[in-house]
Enzyme design. Structure first.
Site, PDB file in Angstrom:
ATOM      1  N   TYR A 172       0.913  -1.149  -0.036  1.00  0.00           N
ATOM      2  CA  TYR A 172      -0.138   0.061   0.207  1.00  0.00           C
ATOM      3  C   TYR A 172       0.956   1.383   0.006  1.00  0.00           C
ATOM      4  O   TYR A 172       1.873   1.449   0.616  1.00  0.00           O
ATOM      5  CB  TYR A 172      -0.994  -0.097   1.292  1.00  0.00           C
ATOM      6  CG  TYR A 172      -1.812   1.176   1.440  1.00  0.00           C
ATOM      7  CD1 TYR A 172      -2.785   1.547   0.519  1.00  0.00           C
ATOM      8  CD2 TYR A 172      -1.592   2.001   2.276  1.00  0.00           C
ATOM      9  CE1 TYR A 172      -3.676   2.669   0.529  1.00  0.00           C
ATOM     10  CE2 TYR A 172      -2.549   3.318   2.546  1.00  0.00           C
ATOM     11  CZ  TYR A 172      -3.589   3.352   1.660  1.00  0.00           C
ATOM     12  OH  TYR A 172      -4.222   4.682   1.746  1.00  0.00           O
ATOM     13  N   ASP A 212       9.053   2.815   0.170  1.00  0.00           N
ATOM     14  CA  ASP A 212       7.950   3.148   0.926  1.00  0.00           C
ATOM     15  C   ASP A 212       8.313   3.049   2.356  1.00  0.00           C
ATOM     16  O   ASP A 212       7.852   2.064   2.816  1.00  0.00           O
ATOM     17  CB  ASP A 212       6.572   3.057   0.519  1.00  0.00           C
ATOM     18  CG  ASP A 212       5.587   3.680   0.990  1.00  0.00           C
ATOM     19  OD1 ASP A 212       5.746   4.237   2.223  1.00  0.00           O
ATOM     20  OD2 ASP A 212       4.522   3.695   0.728  1.00  0.00           O
ATOM     21  N   LYS A 267       3.692   8.443   9.445  1.00  0.00           N
ATOM     22  CA  LYS A 267       3.427   7.768  10.631  1.00  0.00           C
ATOM     23  C   LYS A 267       4.399   8.126  11.854  1.00  0.00           C
ATOM     24  O   LYS A 267       3.897   9.063  12.528  1.00  0.00           O
ATOM     25  CB  LYS A 267       3.286   6.265  10.529  1.00  0.00           C
ATOM     26  CG  LYS A 267       2.133   5.844   9.293  1.00  0.00           C
ATOM     27  CD  LYS A 267       1.576   4.337   9.391  1.00  0.00           C
ATOM     28  CE  LYS A 267       0.527   4.380   8.482  1.00  0.00           C
ATOM     29  NZ  LYS A 267       0.646   3.938   7.199  1.00  0.00           N
TER      30      LYS A 267
END
Ligand SMILES: *Cc1c(COP(=O)(O)O)cnc(C)c1O
Length: 435
Positions: free
Chosen positions: A151, A246, A274
């Site tokens: 993702y 990522d 995050k």
């Protein structure tokens, strides 16, 4: 039946959810929160502290979601809250440079080995969007290779076969993404090199970048097999395309330098999010100077943000990163290992033939006996059994990620007591399922 297995009252959550469904699509502001895949209704949270969250019916849970990994020190960490309060008193947004954002950027450059320059954005999605634009501009090519189950946020070009939300809701790719955009992205299986070389040989001058979660954490935790990341680096070099890691989840989660430091493989560009915001909205894209300097205002690749480098997000992120010390990762690994060892022992004892994947302080329990090395393998899991397990754990006071295809995260706020309680809850739940 043990006392902990009696039904929990969650009527206030249900009332709020019904209200929410009138004005918010599906009642939630991000799909996986909905508990849909675990055949349940979401809990509305009223407060959180350290390893715990409380719902509006005042049930207390040990939280393994930790805002999807953002909270490495758990909820409302004292030092973090103090810095947020200090920042708040000085205003919420300037739309102009300030010293703390510089300090955060310096800290990122010092910590993440491949990052020479970095730009702050507001989310992981934005970071990936910018990284892909930079890769296309730098290589003057248009296609992107991604891997199924990874993702990379919800921007158009990376919305195919992208992990949890898609697996959970059975969406192969998203309507609303134009054919042309979708055609620019090629999705291949993770942990497998044959198809990657095939595609690069087919389009030797078209692939701008290979983007990957160095450790997959959005289809459940799926670590790279030995040598896989090294091979991605070699192949990217051979075909003159960029390698993008990522690290929105793995950055500052697996080590201070993220997965690239842990596995000693350097990408050209890295995306972060995050943990660098410590639970406030943020993202970052960084990498080699010569690529990063293509960004406006010195270069012609446009990227901007009204709230980028927001003082509150930055204060929260900076305090979070500064509270990481040399023991943090050792402690996180030790506690996660201990938990996973106990879970494995119980599985053997109770005849539960499940697959436990783990890297650093993230883990997933797959309801399949097959080894899970890719999204395709993860999908062999019995999601009905997972749903039952999830609900039993919740009744036992453990709040896990509400999907078979998500990672669970430990934080430094977990003590021996939380581990013991989790193992006890696990024993109750698995016994109930496999009796
Ligand atoms: C969460 C996540 C994103 C998206 O970040 P948002 O802040 O939710 O936009 C991108 N990539 C990975 C690997 C993620 O885990």
């Amino acid at each position: 039946m043990p006392e902990t297995l009696t039904h929990k009252n969650t009527s206030e959550s249900l009332k709020l959810f019904e209200r929410a469904c009138n004005v918010i699509p599906g009642g939630v502001n991000s799909p996986v929160r909905s508990f849909k895949s675990v055949e349940s209704n979401p809990l509305f949270i009223s407060k959180a502290k350290d390893a715990f969250i409380w719902d509006v019916d005042n049930n207390k849970y040990i939280d393994f979601v930790n805002s999807w990994g953002a909270l490495i020190h758990g909820h409302a960490h004292e030092k973090v809250i103090i810095e947020i309060e200090k920042a708040l008193a000085k205003g919420t947004s300037y739309g102009a440079p300030h010293e703390n954002e510089l300090e955060l950027c310096e800290l990122i450059v010092q910590s993440v080995p491949s990052i020479e320059k970095v730009r702050l954005v507001n989310s992981g999605t934005e970071a990936v969007m910018t990284a892909l634009r930079l890769a296309k501009a730098y290589t003057k090519r248009n296609k992107i290779v991604k891997f199924s189950g990874c993702y990379h946020g919800h921007s158009d070009s990376v919305l195919s076969m992208s992990g949890s939300g898609f697996a959970t809701f059975g969406i192969p790719s998203s309507p609303g993404v134009s054919k042309n955009t979708a055609n620019e992205t090629i999705t291949l299986p993770y942990n497998e090199l044959f198809s990657l070389e095939l595609i690069l040989n087919k389009y030797p001058n078209d692939i701008a970048a290979i983007i990957v979660e160095p450790v997959m954490a959005n289809a459940g935790v799926i670590p790279p097999i030995k040598g896989y990341l090294e091979s991605l680096r070699t192949i990217a070099n051979k075909f003159h395309c960029l390698l993008i890691f990522d690290e929105v989840i793995t950055g500052f989660r697996l080590s201070k330098g993220g997965a690239q430091e842990k596995f000693n493989v350097m990408p050209d560009l890295t995306t972060l999010g995050k943990i660098i915001g410590g639970g406030m909205p943020i993202g970052a894209v960084g990498g080699k100077k010569e690529i990063m300097d293509l960004l406006a205002p010195i270069g012609s690749v446009y990227q901007a943000g009204t709230l980028s480098g927001n003082p509150i997000s930055v204060a929260c992120g900076l305090a979070t990163l500064k509270s990481i010390d040399k023991n943090t990762y050792t402690y996180l690994e030790e506690t996660t290992n201990e938990l996973c060892e106990e879970v494995s022992k119980l599985n053997d004892k109770l005849g539960a033939n499940l697959t436990l994947n783990k890297t650093g302080s993230m883990f997933s329990l797959f309801f399949t006996k097959e080894r899970v090395t890719s999204f395709e393998k993860a999908k062999l899991s019995n999601t009905k059994s997972f749903a039952q397990f999830f609900k039993l754990m919740l009744l036992n006071g453990i709040y896990l990620a509400p999907s078979q295809f998500e990672a669970n995260f430990l934080s430094t706020a977990f003590s021996k007591e939380e581990l013991t309680k989790t193992i006890e809850a696990y024993k109750n739940s698995i016994t109930e399922m496999f009796k």
